[in-house]
Design an enzyme around this catalytic site. Structure first.
Site, PDB file in Angstrom:
ATOM      1  N   LYS A 114       0.861  -1.203   0.000  1.00 21.42           N
ATOM      2  CA  LYS A 114       0.000   0.000   0.000  1.00 21.42           C
ATOM      3  C   LYS A 114       0.888   1.240   0.000  1.00 21.42           C
ATOM      4  CE  LYS A 114      -4.110   1.764   2.483  1.00 21.42           C
ATOM      5  NZ  LYS A 114      -5.075   1.483   3.546  1.00 21.42           N
ATOM      6  N   CYS A 175      -7.862   0.623  -0.551  1.00 17.84           N
ATOM      7  CA  CYS A 175      -8.729   1.463   0.274  1.00 17.84           C
ATOM      8  C   CYS A 175      -8.404   2.957   0.233  1.00 17.84           C
ATOM      9  CB  CYS A 175      -8.717   0.942   1.710  1.00 17.84           C
ATOM     10  SG  CYS A 175     -10.127   1.557   2.657  1.00 17.84           S
ATOM     11  N   SER A 365     -32.295   4.672  26.343  1.00 20.18           N
ATOM     12  CA  SER A 365     -32.264   3.228  26.606  1.00 20.18           C
ATOM     13  C   SER A 365     -33.314   2.520  25.749  1.00 20.18           C
ATOM     14  CB  SER A 365     -32.456   2.926  28.092  1.00 20.18           C
ATOM     15  OG  SER A 365     -33.543   3.647  28.615  1.00 20.18           O
TER      16      SER A 365
END
Ligand SMILES: Nc1ncnc2c1ncn2[C@@H]1O[C@H](COP(=O)(O)OP(=O)(O)OC[C@H]2O[C@@H]([n+]3cccc(C(=O)O)c3)[C@H](O)[C@@H]2O)[C@@H](O)[C@H]1O
Ligand SMILES: Nc1ncnc2c1ncn2[C@@H]1O[C@H](COP(=O)(O)OP(=O)(O)OP(=O)(O)O)[C@@H](O)[C@H]1O
Ligand SMILES: NC(=O)CC[C@H](N)C(=O)O
Length: 723
Positions: A114, A175, A365
């Site tokens: 890379k 990427c 919640s």
């Protein structure tokens, strides 16, 4: 040599350091690609070890085991007959590289490191790897003995080169390289490379797919070509959810798209592409001239392996795959699906018995509980689709095998086995409404619900102070001081945390669930509360994992409104209309605690502060300068009707208040429960938003003085205009 080529990309649900599991998923993807007639297969970044191995990349074991798995792959003849682009870390001349290994029929053709490493936000690739900084250069890689005997050679090429087959050329970019201004695919395309593979370890954030897709569409629209995008999918052991969505794009059109959220461990996407379409597209004059002028020439590694044959061209059953409209999920769906898939991976990989949520009757919640319910719905859908891995996991986690091997028929049935909700009331502080809302939600989603009061524990704990130092702390409404008021609130809040863990640890055994085990406690502090520090340190905000810790109140409300209809949960309506309250102070005739009044700012304002702080990178002075324009502008010039209106002096006061609370509470972020990362304005102190946690008092700071000076200037100008 033909021009119709079938290619494959994939998303794999890899898991860090799960060597044999990762390899088996890679092999399965190759089998599926071959079965679909593909002759080239690309997989996700660092797929052999799992993307999020982080500081394990400093350990030699990771390189040794990666080589061992590569050797197994090369030896496995069922993976021959197709060009493979596989991701793994490689140690070369004592330096660590993030690499693509291109191989064919048990031999390596090229190792491509890379070049542009991902190094912002959650990414720290520069900490682990060296970038390959020599464009279009190669050198020899000395093969370790375990590979040299297979290769029949001691060396292979290592560096920035491309592969040439009889009919085309393909090159790999990894990427982040796609996100850079001078992405490698540009030079490759100008040098005639027609197929580009992109292997990614790209994480999900809300609304991000659009950015990623636009980059790829733009790349192939400008340069022409076939783009194969591969990505990891799922939770591989970190706070990130990788959102798969393997894609094949031709000249700016999507021709194949995989799922962004799913429980499939292996998902292969294939398409038949016409190379002649790339050639025609590129033959436009201006592009042709640029290509002729480009001096960037790639070394081509020749292979006689054909990606297609002339027979294919005369085979009329074979046709190029037609363009499709790319599919995007709404934000509400993204929360439901990302949270649900992440929680399922976490549960099945942690080996625990289920989840427990302290359910207060408030919206946060509630959102956490609905995400668990969403997980159960996704699991049921996967069972319905015949996903064998999910069936095996359900049998193991929910112990259905012990009950005659019958799998659950409804999400509620599964929910009841793996999900507990716990309402922990206080006689004076808790309202009937919150208790009822919690019970209604639990009944609707099927969770195993416990409703109890913690007054006895609270009184006993309080008596420790009364009995030891002879001082009885009182709430403010009872005449107590600020400090007494806080102490009593925090006491309740912390007792709830201890109680949640107590129940989480013993409930599966008490319910006689086969195998016993523990429940994971889920936290539900939203992103704004974390940022403002409007929570008690080590209360129910301290849990094992928090699915909503990087999501703001507005998105959570949208999600609940969506779930009310899409999950058919009418009881959610009451959560949406309730005033957010901590219910930590006694309710009297003329006082009921409210979040926004307590915080001195609204949740909407908190989101704005949060975005400006992190995304726009503004400190107190910069934020004041920005907001005084956004919020004090005359109403008729306002772009956004919903934005609040404040005088410059009020803006100054708001900004200062925000930074004051942010600074004094930042220490809470260091111990905050790990949260699933969904937004780039997350204040997560441990991996993402790295800040000090002991600040000088902001009220006396130079930045606040600069706000005052600027405010004075603004007010003078306004006054002189009015005269
Ligand atoms: N610089 C520093 N570095 C490290 N630690 C530091 C610190 N300064 C204080 N601390 C520690 O932090 C403590 C103060 O923080 P903390 O104990 O959280 O207490 P505190 O922030 O004073 O109070 C909690 C606040 O959260 C509100 N709230 C809202 C909604 C829900 C809930 C809930 O719990 O359900 C709570 C509650 O109304 C109250 O205003 C100190 O006693 C000290 O132990
Ligand atoms: N009575 C209660 N019973 C069970 N859990 C509670 C109760 N009160 C608070 N909690 C837990 O403590 C967390 C923090 O409490 P707080 O009052 O700040 O709620 P919140 O963050 O506004 O969330 P919510 O909207 O769910 O009330 C809640 O999300 C919940 O998990
Ligand atoms: N692994 C990578 O290179 C990922 C970086 C890229 N910017 C992303 O978020 O997708």
């Amino acid at each position: 040599m033909g021009h119709l080529v079938t290619v494959a990309t994939c998303s794999l649900n890899q898991w860090v350091l799960d060597w044999e599991g990762n390899l088996s998923r890679i092999i399965e993807s190759i089998h599926q690609a071959k079965a679909a007639g593909a002759r080239l297969r690309v997989g996700p970044e660092l797929e052999i070890c799992g993307y999020s191995s982080l500081d394990h990349f400093h350990e030699l074991d990771v390189y040794t085991h990666s080589l061992e798995m590569l050797r197994r792959l090369l030896l496995d003849e069922s993976t021959h007959g197709i060009l493979l682009d596989v991701g793994m870390p490689v140690l070369h001349r004592n330096l660590r590289y993030n690499c693509r290994v291109i191989c064919l029929d048990g031999k390596i053709l090229l190792i491509r490191p890379k070049m542009w490493l991902a190094n912002d936000g959650n990414y720290r690739e520069m900490r682990h790897f060296t970038p390959w900084m020599r464009p279009r250069e190669t050198e020899l890689f000395h093969l370790p003995k375990m590979l040299a005997d297979l290769q029949g050679d001691t060396h292979v090429l290592f560096g920035d080169a491309v592969i040439s087959t009889p009919e085309t050329a393909f090159g790999a970019e990894t990427c982040e390289e796609l996100f850079t201004p001078k992405a490698p695919h540009i030079d490759m395309a100008l040098d005639g490379v027609e197929v580009i593979t992109n292997s990614s370890g790209s994480h999900f954030t809300l609304r991000k797919l659009d950015t990623r897709l636009q980059l790829i569409l733009e790349a192939t629209r400008k340069s022409g070509g076939v783009y194969l995008y591969a990505n990891q999918q799922g939770c591989d052991g970190e706070r990130l959810y990788f959102d798969g969505c393997a894609m094949i794009i031709v000249n700016g059109d999507v021709v194949a798209q995989g799922s962004q959220f799913s429980l499939n461990d292996v998902e292969v996407v294939t398409a038949t592409v016409d190379l002649d379409e790339v050639r025609s597209y590129r033959a436009a004059m201006s592009r042709g001239m640029q290509a002729a002028a480009s001096t960037a020439r790639y070394q081509r590694i020749q292979t006689p392996f054909e990606l297609s044959s002339e027979d294919d061209d005369s085979d009329i059953t074979k046709a190029p795959t037609l363009p499709i409209q790319p599919h995007y999920h709404s934000v509400e769906e993204e929360i439901a699906l990302c949270g649900g898939c992440y929680l399922w991976d976490y549960l099945r990989r942690s080996g625990t018995a289920g989840y427990l949520v302290p359910l207060s009757g408030g919206i946060d919640s509630c959102a956490t509980a609905v995400i668990v319910y969403s997980m159960c719905r996704i699991v049921l859908q996967a069972l319905h689709d015949g996903n064998a891995q999910v069936a095996e996991d359900v049998k193991r986690i929910a112990r259905y095998a012990g009950e005659g091997g019958v799998l659950p028929k409804t999400p509620q049935e599964l929910c009841n086995q793996v999900f507990t909700t716990l309402y922990m009331g206080m006689k004076k502080q808790s309202s009937r409404e919150t208790r009822q809302r919690a019970a209604d939600l639990a009944a609707a989603i099927g969770s195993y619900h416990v409703d109890l009061d913690i007054d006895d524990v609270y009184e006993a704990q309080k008596r420790l102070v009364v009995g030891t130092v002879g001082f009885e702390p009182r709430f403010k409404v009872e005449g107590g001081s600020e400090q007494e008021n806080l102490t009593l609130q925090c006491l309740q809040a912390r007792i709830r945390m201890v109680t949640a863990y107590e129940f989480g640890q013993i409930l599966p055994t008490a319910r006689k669930r086969p195998g016993g085990g523990s429940l994971l406690v889920l936290g539900s502090a939203n992103v704004g509360e974390g940022l403002r520090g409007y929570l008690t340190k080590y209360d129910c905000s301290s849990a094992d994992i928090n699915p909503i810790g990087s999501i703001d109140k507005a998105d959570l409300k949208r999600f609940i409104a969506w779930a009310e209809k899409n999950f058919d949960l009418p009881c959610l309506h009451d959560f949406l209309t309730a005033v957010p309250t901590a219910e930590l102070e006694p309710i009297t005739q003329d006082y009921a605690q409210s979040d926004e009044a307590d915080m001195g700012m609204t949740y909407q304002e908190l989101t704005i502060f949060g975005r400006l702080r992190k995304l726009n990178k503004l400190g107190p002075f910069g934020m004041f300068q920005r907001l005084v324009h956004d919020w004090s502008i005359d109403r008729e010039h306002k772009a956004d009707d919903d934005a609040p209106y404040y005088t410059p002096a009020q803006v100054a006061e708001k900004v200062k208040k925000f930074f004051h609370f942010y600074a004094i509470n930042r220490h809470k972020m260091t111990t905050l429960t790990p949260a699933l990362h969904c937004n780039d304005y997350s204040p997560d102190d441990n991996r993402f938003d790295l800040r000090p946690f002991l600040y000088p008092p902001f009220w006396k700071s130079w930045s606040f003085k600069r706000i005052d000076m600027e405010l004075e200037k603004i007010e003078k100008k306004r006054a002189s205009k009015k005269q």
